[in-house]
Every structure is written in structure tokens, then in C-alpha cells.
Design a protein around this motif. Structure first.
Motif, PDB file in Angstrom:
ATOM      1  N   UNK A   3       0.712  -1.482   0.337  1.00  0.00           N
ATOM      2  CA  UNK A   3       0.417   0.065   0.349  1.00  0.00           C
ATOM      3  C   UNK A   3       1.165   1.526  -0.134  1.00  0.00           C
ATOM      4  N   UNK A   4       2.213   1.222   0.439  1.00  0.00           N
ATOM      5  CA  UNK A   4       2.668   2.725   0.349  1.00  0.00           C
ATOM      6  C   UNK A   4       3.303   3.019  -1.363  1.00  0.00           C
ATOM      7  N   UNK A   5       3.545   4.360  -1.394  1.00  0.00           N
ATOM      8  CA  UNK A   5       3.414   4.390  -3.269  1.00  0.00           C
ATOM      9  C   UNK A   5       4.840   4.125  -3.375  1.00  0.00           C
ATOM     10  N   UNK A   6       4.905   4.090  -4.956  1.00  0.00           N
ATOM     11  CA  UNK A   6       5.940   3.426  -5.634  1.00  0.00           C
ATOM     12  C   UNK A   6       6.842   4.774  -5.120  1.00  0.00           C
ATOM     13  N   UNK A   7       8.486   3.967  -5.895  1.00  0.00           N
ATOM     14  CA  UNK A   7       9.195   4.695  -5.645  1.00  0.00           C
ATOM     15  C   UNK A   7       9.595   5.198  -6.477  1.00  0.00           C
ATOM     16  N   UNK A   8       8.902   4.909  -7.668  1.00  0.00           N
ATOM     17  CA  UNK A   8       9.570   5.054  -9.271  1.00  0.00           C
ATOM     18  C   UNK A   8       7.919   5.443  -9.867  1.00  0.00           C
ATOM     19  N   UNK A   9       7.614   6.735 -10.691  1.00  0.00           N
ATOM     20  CA  UNK A   9       6.381   7.108 -11.363  1.00  0.00           C
ATOM     21  C   UNK A   9       6.670   7.762 -12.532  1.00  0.00           C
ATOM     22  N   UNK A  10       6.337   6.610 -13.521  1.00  0.00           N
ATOM     23  CA  UNK A  10       7.161   7.449 -14.685  1.00  0.00           C
ATOM     24  C   UNK A  10       5.640   8.120 -15.802  1.00  0.00           C
ATOM     25  N   UNK A  11       5.112   8.940 -16.098  1.00  0.00           N
ATOM     26  CA  UNK A  11       4.070   8.955 -17.345  1.00  0.00           C
ATOM     27  C   UNK A  11       4.407   9.447 -18.583  1.00  0.00           C
ATOM     28  N   UNK A 116      -5.454  12.513 -31.060  1.00  0.00           N
ATOM     29  CA  UNK A 116      -4.687  12.115 -31.885  1.00  0.00           C
ATOM     30  C   UNK A 116      -4.229  10.762 -32.230  1.00  0.00           C
ATOM     31  N   UNK A 117      -4.656  10.304 -31.664  1.00  0.00           N
ATOM     32  CA  UNK A 117      -3.791   8.276 -31.631  1.00  0.00           C
ATOM     33  C   UNK A 117      -2.579   7.904 -31.107  1.00  0.00           C
ATOM     34  N   UNK A 118      -2.441   9.260 -29.986  1.00  0.00           N
ATOM     35  CA  UNK A 118      -1.588   9.282 -28.792  1.00  0.00           C
ATOM     36  C   UNK A 118      -1.705   7.774 -28.313  1.00  0.00           C
ATOM     37  N   UNK A 119      -0.587   7.577 -27.328  1.00  0.00           N
ATOM     38  CA  UNK A 119      -1.075   7.326 -25.855  1.00  0.00           C
ATOM     39  C   UNK A 119      -0.179   6.954 -25.076  1.00  0.00           C
ATOM     40  N   UNK A 120      -0.584   7.441 -23.790  1.00  0.00           N
ATOM     41  CA  UNK A 120      -0.370   7.692 -22.359  1.00  0.00           C
ATOM     42  C   UNK A 120       0.080   6.618 -21.736  1.00  0.00           C
ATOM     43  N   UNK A 121       1.597   6.562 -21.490  1.00  0.00           N
ATOM     44  CA  UNK A 121       1.809   5.170 -20.488  1.00  0.00           C
ATOM     45  C   UNK A 121       2.380   5.553 -19.439  1.00  0.00           C
ATOM     46  N   UNK A 122       1.625   4.696 -18.381  1.00  0.00           N
ATOM     47  CA  UNK A 122       1.796   5.377 -16.859  1.00  0.00           C
ATOM     48  C   UNK A 122       2.418   4.235 -16.086  1.00  0.00           C
ATOM     49  N   UNK A 123       3.288   4.527 -15.575  1.00  0.00           N
ATOM     50  CA  UNK A 123       4.381   3.352 -14.778  1.00  0.00           C
ATOM     51  C   UNK A 123       4.831   3.427 -13.106  1.00  0.00           C
ATOM     52  N   UNK A 124       3.905   2.774 -12.866  1.00  0.00           N
ATOM     53  CA  UNK A 124       4.226   2.945 -11.127  1.00  0.00           C
ATOM     54  C   UNK A 124       5.330   0.967 -10.893  1.00  0.00           C
ATOM     55  N   UNK A 125       6.425   1.339 -10.611  1.00  0.00           N
ATOM     56  CA  UNK A 125       7.508   0.753  -9.902  1.00  0.00           C
ATOM     57  C   UNK A 125       7.816   0.272  -8.199  1.00  0.00           C
ATOM     58  N   UNK A 126       6.964  -0.326  -7.302  1.00  0.00           N
ATOM     59  CA  UNK A 126       8.210  -0.579  -6.853  1.00  0.00           C
ATOM     60  C   UNK A 126       9.288  -1.681  -5.873  1.00  0.00           C
ATOM     61  N   UNK A 127      10.582  -1.144  -5.907  1.00  0.00           N
ATOM     62  CA  UNK A 127      11.914  -1.333  -5.862  1.00  0.00           C
ATOM     63  C   UNK A 127      12.145  -0.993  -4.956  1.00  0.00           C
ATOM     64  N   UNK A 128      13.611  -1.629  -4.646  1.00  0.00           N
ATOM     65  CA  UNK A 128      14.323  -1.199  -4.118  1.00  0.00           C
ATOM     66  C   UNK A 128      15.239   0.370  -3.747  1.00  0.00           C
ATOM     67  N   UNK A 129      14.751   0.584  -2.537  1.00  0.00           N
ATOM     68  CA  UNK A 129      14.742   2.577  -2.689  1.00  0.00           C
ATOM     69  C   UNK A 129      16.206   2.764  -3.527  1.00  0.00           C
TER      70      UNK A 129
END
Length: 168
Positions: A3-11, A116-129
Motif C-alpha cells: 500500500x506504500x507509494x511506489x518509488x518510481x512513477x513515470x508518465x 490524435x491516436x497517441x497513448x499515455x503510458x503510466x508506470x508505477x514501480x515498487x523496488x528497492x529505493x
């Protein structure tokens, strides 16, 4: 589930339709064309996918400068929604770069339609800090490769060989 927030968030927005960006993550031939930091490749015969909840994705990254570096990645997929979501636990092992021990990370990748046919990718990653910055840089380099690959498969692209491979 953590439940903790991810260490990495990419959009990131890609100039390609959602279906194509999703296939880039779920089709072994497509993933082999772009995955990993610059200087790495994925031998096609070392990629195996069963993309569904309870399925898996397995591959090996090989470093061109040091072919003895062979990173084995195994993702146990916990949630998959066709064209929308890939979520699972990624196990990373093998012969890793110096200073990195085998580790586990929870990964969530969401695919969203944009104008315009584009895609937004949302990545969340919980990994060793201590791996967050290195992972973020790896994603950045991989996305540069993915951008170039997606450009080659757009309608009207001049690279017909790559287009044919991606349309299979």
C-alpha cells in the motif's frame, strides 16, 4: 498487496495507438525490438510469454559490451486487461552489473488513449529505493528505443521490413 507509494512513477506519451504500445509490451518480437537500456539486447530464443492473469513473461537481457552480463527477468503476472493494464511481480537475477544484487519489484503499467491516436503510458514501480534512479534511467533509455521502433511501424514508414515484423 503493497500500500506504500511506489518509488518510481513515470508518465510518458507515445505517438502511436494504444493497441500498438500495448503489443510492444506483450508480444515477444516487439519487446525484443526495444526493451532495456542502450547497449542491451534480448535474444529472441530466450523470451517466453503467457500474458494473462496468473501468467508470466520471461526474458534475458544481454549487454553488448560484456556478453557475460546476462540479466534474467521473470514477471509473475497478477493482473492483465487487454490493451489497458499489465501488473505483476518482476524477479531480476542472473549475472547482474557490478553493485546490483538480485531483486524483486512490483510493476504496474497502464495504457491510456490520448488525442490524435497517441497513448499515455503510466508506470508505477515498487523496488528497492537504492535502485530507483538507475531504473528510471533504464526506462528513459528504453523509451528512446521504443519511440524509434514505433516510428518505424507507423503507416507510411519507410522501413518495410520492421513494419512487416510488427504487423504479424
Amino acid at each position: 498487496m503493497k500500500t506504500e507509494p511506489p518509488q518510481l512513477v513515470i508518465s510518458r506519451v507515445f505517438d502511436a495507438p494504444r493497441e500498438l504500445v500495448y503489443r510492444a509490451f506483450t508480444d515477444p518480437d516487439h519487446l525484443a525490438a526495444w526493451w532495456g537500456p542502450v547497449g542491451t539486447s534480448l535474444p529472441r530464443d530466450e523470451i517466453e510469454f503467457d500474458v494473462r492473469p496468473g501468467g508470466f513473461q520471461r526474458w534475458t537481457e544481454v549487454n553488448a559490451a560484456d556478453p557475460e552480463l546476462r540479466v534474467h527477468v521473470h514477471v509473475d503476472l497478477t493482473d492483465v486487461a487487454d490493451g489497458e493494464l499489465i501488473e505483476g511481480v518482476m524477479h531480476v537475477g542472473g549475472r547482474l552489473p557490478e553493485g546490483i544484487e538480485p531483486f524483486e519489484t512490483r510493476l504496474r503499467v497502464e495504457f491510456h488513449d490520448e488525442a490524435d491516436g497517441r497513448t499515455r503510458l503510466e508506470i508505477r514501480q515498487w523496488l528497492p529505493e537504492h535502485l530507483a534512479r538507475r531504473s528510471e534511467e533504464g526506462w528513459r533509455q528504453a523509451f528512446t528505443k521504443l519511440d524509434a521502433t514505433l516510428m518505424n511501424v507507423r503507416p507510411g514508414a519507410n522501413h518495410h521490413r520492421e513494419v512487416a515484423a510488427w504487423q504479424s
